[in-house]
Write an enzyme that holds these catalytic residues in place. Sequence first.
Site, short mmCIF file in Angstrom:
data_model
loop_
_atom_site.label_atom_id
_atom_site.label_comp_id
_atom_site.label_asym_id
_atom_site.label_seq_id
_atom_site.Cartn_x
_atom_site.Cartn_y
_atom_site.Cartn_z
N HIS A 1 28.62 -32.02 -48.27
CA HIS A 1 28.09 -31.09 -47.26
C HIS A 1 26.41 -31.05 -47.76
O HIS A 1 25.92 -31.79 -46.96
CB HIS A 1 28.60 -29.48 -47.09
CG HIS A 1 28.10 -29.34 -45.99
ND1 HIS A 1 28.10 -29.89 -44.79
CD2 HIS A 1 27.42 -29.22 -45.53
CE1 HIS A 1 27.43 -29.54 -43.77
NE2 HIS A 1 26.98 -28.70 -43.91
N TYR B 1 23.95 -21.90 -33.20
CA TYR B 1 25.50 -22.17 -32.95
C TYR B 1 25.63 -21.90 -31.58
O TYR B 1 26.26 -22.35 -30.87
CB TYR B 1 26.35 -21.35 -33.91
CG TYR B 1 25.89 -21.82 -35.34
CD1 TYR B 1 27.25 -22.62 -35.45
CD2 TYR B 1 25.19 -21.71 -36.33
CE1 TYR B 1 27.53 -23.42 -36.92
CE2 TYR B 1 25.55 -22.32 -37.49
CZ TYR B 1 26.48 -23.45 -38.51
OH TYR B 1 26.30 -23.74 -39.20
N ASP C 1 24.57 -32.11 -41.76
CA ASP C 1 24.95 -30.25 -40.92
C ASP C 1 23.71 -30.78 -39.27
O ASP C 1 24.10 -31.65 -38.45
CB ASP C 1 24.03 -29.52 -41.81
CG ASP C 1 25.11 -27.81 -41.20
OD1 ASP C 1 26.37 -27.66 -41.41
OD2 ASP C 1 24.12 -27.27 -40.49
#
Length: 486
Positions: free
Chosen positions: A462, A405, A255
Amino acid sequence: MWQEILPNAWECILSHIRSFEYSQKNAVLVPAAALAVGGMLVYWLRSRQTIKTIEMGDGWWGSGERPLKGKEDESIRPFKIETSDKEIKDLHHRLEQARYAPHLEGAAFHYGFNSSYLQKVVAYWRNQFDWRKQVEVLNKYAHFQTTIEGIDIHFIHVKPSHVPHGRAVQPLLMVHGWPGSFYEFYKIIPLLTEPARHSLNEGDVVFEVICPSIPGYGFSEAPHQKGFDTIATARIFHKLMNRLGFKEYYLQGGDWGSRITTNMAQMLPQSVKGLHLNLVFISRQGLRRMISVMLGAYVPWLVGLTGEDVRRTYPFIQKNIYELLRESGYLHIQATKPDTAGCGLNDSPVGLAAYILEKFSTWTDKSFLHKDDGGLESKYSLDELLTNVMIYWVTSSIVSSMRFYKENISKDPGLTADARVGVYVPTGIAAFPQELVHTPRVWAKDIFKNIITYSYMPRGGHFAAFEEPKLLAQDIMHFVRKVEQL
């Protein structure tokens, strides 16, 4: 007369013979010499070419202006996670006051977190989950904080209790992502620091593990200034490792951790012994990639794809566009207006849990979308899941974590400092089958120029360290063993 002519003639003949031999030698020696000189020239020119890196630079993320005088406090301070009756009482009150949306029949997790199952999770959270006990679990490893570029950086540092004779201890920095935390690594740490106790003593690889919290996540202070991206994080983590006394070290991430550790390898390759990733970011697209995608489904061998690559990548539109769009709605919100959505999440523990835990469902296994409980308890316990949520709740870090982000994705990816910088350090890639997107080795080589190992993992998604700690630990060890043999 003949006495004069014959010696002269003989001398003339010998002279021609010598001349011929010399020319024959030249026919061999001159090209050979030219090749040798040319080779040396090419080697010299290549040796003069330095690997392009990201400029390390410097930064200030503290409140207000950077002090003009005085050196930053570089001390490393012990840190302990604590809680209180007041904190727990406030949590319980909010859980008791929660309002739920009516359940949509047959929806499972197709519309997001199933509201009926959410009520069961919250009931467990309110009545059975023991936060004090989980704080003790979190404190079983040594926690620290240190101030870097104006903000306090939290990390855990775990050393092996026993190192067998002849084994070298390798420092390993492991970096989490969103919506995870340093807690993701709690199951893999003992496998890496005490491999013999867990039947992982195949070789001579033992680690001491450093797991920092990304600034703005958990117990690391949030940046007070705009612009804090993965490159700034990479620089801070290099400074952290240097402050701990390490000159060379291994890196591991998935990630955001993948992007951060990749930037670290691009920034100071001389400090990175090896880079291991369980998610690969490839932003470069072009005609070559388009051709590879088009031909890959029909003649994969022609474009370097394996049978397993084909199974994981095609049908391309479904797996790389439709499924990715379905799972990335959050990303658009967080990359544009994170504070707006974050307000509600920071005020409601139930909303926060639904928002975070939904990712641990479908990012672990895409088929969990069809389950009423999202398949959450088939891979994790509620205590594990809620402990991760609590790290966000008690630190009020959901908003600052979402801002990461915006700081990274709102820019043109082709204009970022790392866009045209390759990764030349030894690299290992663990490709888990349920990862959000699959990156074949042949595509990864566009960025990662020195791939030592590339593993098709048999299962997992993930959150690899959290879900399949033993598989990931084995792959890390396999990679490091290969690098140490180079």
